[in-house]
Design a protein around this motif. Structure first.
Motif, PDB file in Angstrom:
ATOM      1  N   LEU A  54      27.268  -1.435  36.561  1.00 44.00           N
ATOM      2  CA  LEU A  54      26.572  -2.836  35.877  1.00 44.00           C
ATOM      3  C   LEU A  54      27.276  -3.068  34.574  1.00 44.00           C
ATOM      4  O   LEU A  54      27.233  -1.917  33.695  1.00 44.00           O
ATOM      5  CB  LEU A  54      25.121  -2.677  35.714  1.00 44.00           C
ATOM      6  N   SER A  55      27.444  -4.283  34.227  1.00 41.88           N
ATOM      7  CA  SER A  55      28.122  -4.695  32.822  1.00 41.88           C
ATOM      8  C   SER A  55      27.184  -6.009  32.588  1.00 41.88           C
ATOM      9  O   SER A  55      26.439  -6.706  33.511  1.00 41.88           O
ATOM     10  CB  SER A  55      29.364  -5.118  33.073  1.00 41.88           C
ATOM     11  N   GLY A  56      26.984  -6.313  31.291  1.00 47.13           N
ATOM     12  CA  GLY A  56      26.632  -7.626  30.978  1.00 47.13           C
ATOM     13  C   GLY A  56      25.059  -7.536  30.703  1.00 47.13           C
ATOM     14  O   GLY A  56      24.595  -6.398  30.417  1.00 47.13           O
ATOM     15  N   GLY A  57      24.441  -8.708  30.832  1.00 41.21           N
ATOM     16  CA  GLY A  57      23.074  -8.723  30.563  1.00 41.21           C
ATOM     17  C   GLY A  57      22.608  -9.346  29.319  1.00 41.21           C
ATOM     18  O   GLY A  57      23.677  -9.488  28.188  1.00 41.21           O
ATOM     19  N   SER A  58      21.685  -9.821  29.052  1.00 43.62           N
ATOM     20  CA  SER A  58      21.214 -10.643  27.787  1.00 43.62           C
ATOM     21  C   SER A  58      20.073  -9.412  27.156  1.00 43.62           C
ATOM     22  O   SER A  58      19.438  -8.912  27.879  1.00 43.62           O
ATOM     23  CB  SER A  58      20.322 -11.798  27.772  1.00 43.62           C
ATOM     24  N   ALA A  59      20.284  -9.313  25.612  1.00 47.72           N
ATOM     25  CA  ALA A  59      19.381  -8.364  25.159  1.00 47.72           C
ATOM     26  C   ALA A  59      17.674  -8.920  25.347  1.00 47.72           C
ATOM     27  O   ALA A  59      17.538 -10.009  25.477  1.00 47.72           O
ATOM     28  CB  ALA A  59      19.526  -8.648  23.456  1.00 47.72           C
TER      29      ALA A  59
END
Length: 88
Positions: A54-59
């Motif tokens: 998995l990569s990315g995502g919002s804090a």
């Protein structure tokens, strides 16, 4: 529910070990359900484990990730865990 943490800038692997549940059966197919906002970059599996990258995502966002396996004996089961995106 199990919760794991990942930095929004990181690309990491997450493994689900199905050995105990399989009880001698083997994984024949894996489907990963990943919500919008985080990216599945790749996946693979063995006879008893399933891995997703998995990569990315919002804090500060929490993402439910579901691993669905089908077995050679015809069983189907889901396991869902959460990814908490947190700046490190």
């Amino acid at each position: 529910m199990t919760r794991k943490t990942k930095d929004p800038n990181a690309t990491l692997d997450f493994v689900v070990d199905w050995t105990a549940w399989l009880d001698g059966d083997m994984i024949s197919a894996v489907t990963w359900m990943v919500p919008v906002g985080i990216t599945k970059t790749t996946q693979n599996n063995t006879d008893s484990t399933a891995t997703v990258w998995l990569s990315g995502g919002s804090a500060k966002a929490v993402y439910p990730i579901t691993c669905r396996v089908s077995t050679t004996a015809g069983r189907i089961e889901d396991f869902t865990f959460e990814i908490l995106c947190a700046e490190k």
